[in-house]
Every structure is written in C-alpha cells, then in structure tokens.
Design a protein around this motif. Structure first.
Motif, PDB file in Angstrom:
ATOM      1  N   ASN A 173       3.108   5.588  -4.213  1.00  0.00           N
ATOM      2  CA  ASN A 173       3.269   6.996  -3.888  1.00  0.00           C
ATOM      3  C   ASN A 173       3.957   7.718  -5.051  1.00  0.00           C
ATOM      4  O   ASN A 173       4.556   7.069  -5.912  1.00  0.00           O
ATOM      5  CB  ASN A 173       4.054   7.156  -2.571  1.00  0.00           C
ATOM      6  N   PRO A 174       3.892   9.037  -5.082  1.00  0.00           N
ATOM      7  CA  PRO A 174       4.457   9.789  -6.210  1.00  0.00           C
ATOM      8  C   PRO A 174       5.948   9.576  -6.425  1.00  0.00           C
ATOM      9  O   PRO A 174       6.408   9.565  -7.574  1.00  0.00           O
ATOM     10  CB  PRO A 174       4.169  11.256  -5.844  1.00  0.00           C
ATOM     11  N   ARG A 218       0.829  -1.208   0.000  1.00  0.00           N
ATOM     12  CA  ARG A 218       0.000   0.000   0.000  1.00  0.00           C
ATOM     13  C   ARG A 218       0.866   1.260   0.000  1.00  0.00           C
ATOM     14  O   ARG A 218       0.565   2.234  -0.694  1.00  0.00           O
ATOM     15  CB  ARG A 218      -0.933   0.004   1.210  1.00  0.00           C
ATOM     16  N   GLU A 219       1.925   1.246   0.787  1.00  0.00           N
ATOM     17  CA  GLU A 219       2.762   2.438   0.937  1.00  0.00           C
ATOM     18  C   GLU A 219       3.624   2.739  -0.277  1.00  0.00           C
ATOM     19  O   GLU A 219       3.966   3.896  -0.520  1.00  0.00           O
ATOM     20  CB  GLU A 219       3.656   2.325   2.181  1.00  0.00           C
TER      21      GLU A 219
END
Length: 169
Positions: A54-55, A50-51
C-alpha cells in the motif's frame, strides 16, 4: 535549519518507521502467527502480504531507500566528516540488508505463497508449503530487521554528531 538537515530528519523518520514495523512484526506478529494451524497460518500470511502493498508502506520502505543516498550525498564534504561515513554505512546496510533481502528473499517467498490455492489443497500440501515458507521467511525477516536496526542507529548517530566532526564525542 538547513535543507541537508531537513533531509537528515526525514531520513531518520522513514528509517525509524520501517525499523519499527519490522521490530513489531518480529516480537508480536510472527510469534502469534506461528501458533496458528497450517491453513490459517498460510491464509494469514497471504492476507498480510497482500495488504502491506500500500502507499503508506511504500512511502517509508522506498522513501528510506531514496532518502539515505540523497542524505549521504548532501553530507559529503572534501574533508569527509564522520556524518557522511555514518550515512554511507546506513545506506549500504539498508540497501543490501533490508531492501535487498526483502526484494530477493522475502518477496519471492511471498509470491510463491500467493500463487497457492490454500482452500483446494490437501493437509499434507499445506504442511509442506508452510515448511518451505515459514522458517526461511522468518530467517530472512530477522536479517532485514537487524540490518534496519543497524541502519537506524547509524542514522541517529549522524543526527547527533556535529557537522564536520571526525569522531563521536
């Protein structure tokens, strides 16, 4: 420095970032996670999966996918120099072996794991899910790591060969 060389430098940088991420994962994160209990392993993988969305990750992972073919195109010349061939090889290896394996292999496994309610299933179900996830995920990760390393070497070779060269000196 030409625009084509700046793009080559950016391509080498993003390719190296992803290669480093996958390498570090292979020699530290995966072995560490492998020592956890089934529930803790699955929870940790859910959290990590999930983490990573990210951009910063997408900038390098998707950036490499975009930069490699652009860089290859910028190096094209009628005489087809070695730099072009190295970058074409890197583009194909990264596109299929890193991006393709991730999207069509690791991501579906991640999505299946993400759907699992770990706290509400039996120990047997946890063991079964880990068996279905861990070995295939790690095998696919090894493939994408090796592909990314090969792509990186090809990009680095492209950085050091003379523009227009037909062989590595």
């Amino acid at each position: 420095m030409t625009f084509a060389n700046l793009v080559l430098l950016a391509t080498a940088f993003t390719t190296a970032l992803i290669a480093g991420l996958f390498y570090a994962y292979s020699c530290s994160v995966n072995p560490g996670l492998g020592k956890l209990s089934d529930a803790n392993y699955l929870l940790a993988m859910q959290s990590i999966n999930r983490e990573i969305l990210n951009p910063v990750f997408f900038m390098s992972f998707m950036g490499t996918l975009v930069l490699l073919p652009v860089c290859t195109w910028l190096q094209y010349a009628p005489s087809i120099p070695l730099r072009f061939y190295l970058l074409l090889g890197a583009t194909l290896v990264y596109g299929v072996g890193t991006f393709g394996v991730t999207i069509f292999g690791n991501v579906p496994l991640n999505n299946a794991l993400d759907a699992m309610q770990i706290h509400s299933v039996s120990a047997e179900a946890l063991k079964q899910q880990r068996t279905l996830f861990e070995k295939p995920w790690n095998q696919l990760h090894a493939i994408r790591t090796m592909a990314n390393a090969i792509a990186l070497v090809l990009v680095l070779l492209a950085c050091i060969v003379k523009q227009g060269a037909t062989k590595i000196e």
